[in-house]
Design a protein around this motif. Sequence first.
Motif, PDB file in Angstrom:
ATOM      1  N   GLY A   1      -5.367   5.151 -10.941  1.00 22.91           N
ATOM      2  CA  GLY A   1      -6.147   5.592  -9.795  1.00 22.91           C
ATOM      3  C   GLY A   1      -7.186   6.659 -10.100  1.00 22.91           C
ATOM      4  O   GLY A   1      -7.602   7.402  -9.207  1.00 22.91           O
TER       5      GLY A   1
ATOM      6  N   GLU B   1     -14.554   2.034  -6.043  1.00 24.19           N
ATOM      7  CA  GLU B   1     -13.323   1.883  -5.271  1.00 24.19           C
ATOM      8  C   GLU B   1     -12.726   0.493  -5.396  1.00 24.19           C
ATOM      9  O   GLU B   1     -11.509   0.322  -5.315  1.00 24.19           O
TER      10      GLU B   1
ATOM     11  N   HIS C   1      -2.817   1.526  -1.826  1.00 24.55           N
ATOM     12  CA  HIS C   1      -3.765   1.954  -2.853  1.00 24.55           C
ATOM     13  C   HIS C   1      -3.175   1.793  -4.248  1.00 24.55           C
ATOM     14  O   HIS C   1      -3.878   1.352  -5.179  1.00 24.55           O
ATOM     15  N   GLU C   2      -1.908   2.126  -4.426  1.00 26.35           N
ATOM     16  CA  GLU C   2      -1.280   1.973  -5.744  1.00 26.35           C
ATOM     17  C   GLU C   2      -1.254   0.509  -6.169  1.00 26.35           C
ATOM     18  O   GLU C   2      -1.503   0.190  -7.344  1.00 26.35           O
TER      19      GLU C   2
ATOM     20  N   SER D   1      -3.340  -1.811  -5.109  1.00 22.06           N
ATOM     21  CA  SER D   1      -4.728  -2.172  -5.389  1.00 22.06           C
ATOM     22  C   SER D   1      -5.111  -1.754  -6.809  1.00 22.06           C
ATOM     23  O   SER D   1      -5.751  -2.524  -7.543  1.00 22.06           O
ATOM     24  N   CYS D   2      -4.707  -0.560  -7.216  1.00 20.64           N
ATOM     25  CA  CYS D   2      -4.993  -0.091  -8.577  1.00 20.64           C
ATOM     26  C   CYS D   2      -4.303  -0.974  -9.616  1.00 20.64           C
ATOM     27  O   CYS D   2      -4.876  -1.267 -10.675  1.00 20.64           O
TER      28      CYS D   2
ATOM     29  N   GLU E   1      -8.135  -3.084   0.515  1.00 22.01           N
ATOM     30  CA  GLU E   1      -7.410  -2.150   1.378  1.00 22.01           C
ATOM     31  C   GLU E   1      -8.093  -2.164   2.742  1.00 22.01           C
ATOM     32  O   GLU E   1      -9.226  -1.710   2.887  1.00 22.01           O
TER      33      GLU E   1
END
Length: 306
Positions: A127, A157, A218-219, A221-222, A250
């Motif tokens: 991230g 992003e 988010h984690e 997605s990373c 997201e």
Amino acid sequence: MRILFMGTPDFAVASLRRLVEDGHEICGVLTQPDKPKNRGHKLAPTPVKEYALTKKLAVYQPAALRNSESLELVRSLKPELIVVAAYGKLLPEDILNVPPLGSINVHSSLLPKYRGAAPINWAVLNGETETGVSIMYMAKELDAGDVILQKSTSIGETEDAQALTRRLAELGAEALSETVKALGDGTAARIPQDHEKHTYAPMLGKELSPVDWTRSAHEISCQVRGLIPWPCAATDVISGKEMKLYAVQETGEETSARPGTVTAAGKQGIDLACGDGKILRVTELQAKGGKRMSAGAYLLGHPIQR
């Protein structure tokens, strides 16, 4: 300047191309041996070899470097400088010490962070919002040499590791060009790394693939973006069978559904609940044995019953 270049993948091609465009004398190109590729297992040249041959550069592909033959080869080429970019093997000290101006490396992180084999992927996986390239003198310890020049860039992003690799390849080529000029002028900096602040970016493995939906949107997605193009994040919650995830979004939407639950499915993608109560939308995937496609296209043949 008379330069011996050592590199293998696409990332390294940008640096070699820039050296050629800058008018340097490339006395030789060392790259990994050809390897079997695809279903036919035909031997395929490395991207660096392919480019080098278009410029009629001398290409060498030693199976090993820690022998007298490789050392004599490097000595016979009489380089003033060795430039390494993602060669894929550790260089012995006797080779590093051959050129009078030393041996330098194009590394895709802001050292001392992310030493090792997969710095771009781990920056995305963790991230990070910023990364960059470092041109450093090569040393016995992996990626621990003094830094000559660094250039930084923001990580988008929605940017995945593959797209970031392409950008860092060009940024690395730019930094290399400036570095070689400074070395020729005798103005190159030499900044020791703060070894206590170093982090490590090990090789990727398939054990990183399974998605844990109790993590935040988010984690995850990373994870998806950081494992492109290999080994890719994978999940079985959509169809009951494992599939690879290539792109996610997201949405910012919230849900009370249990993590890993499909909350919606349509043209825009497949929405899944994450551990932080947020929705993550899968927009591109690949079912086992199938082709990579948009989630919307997948749903046309595989409607989800909820």
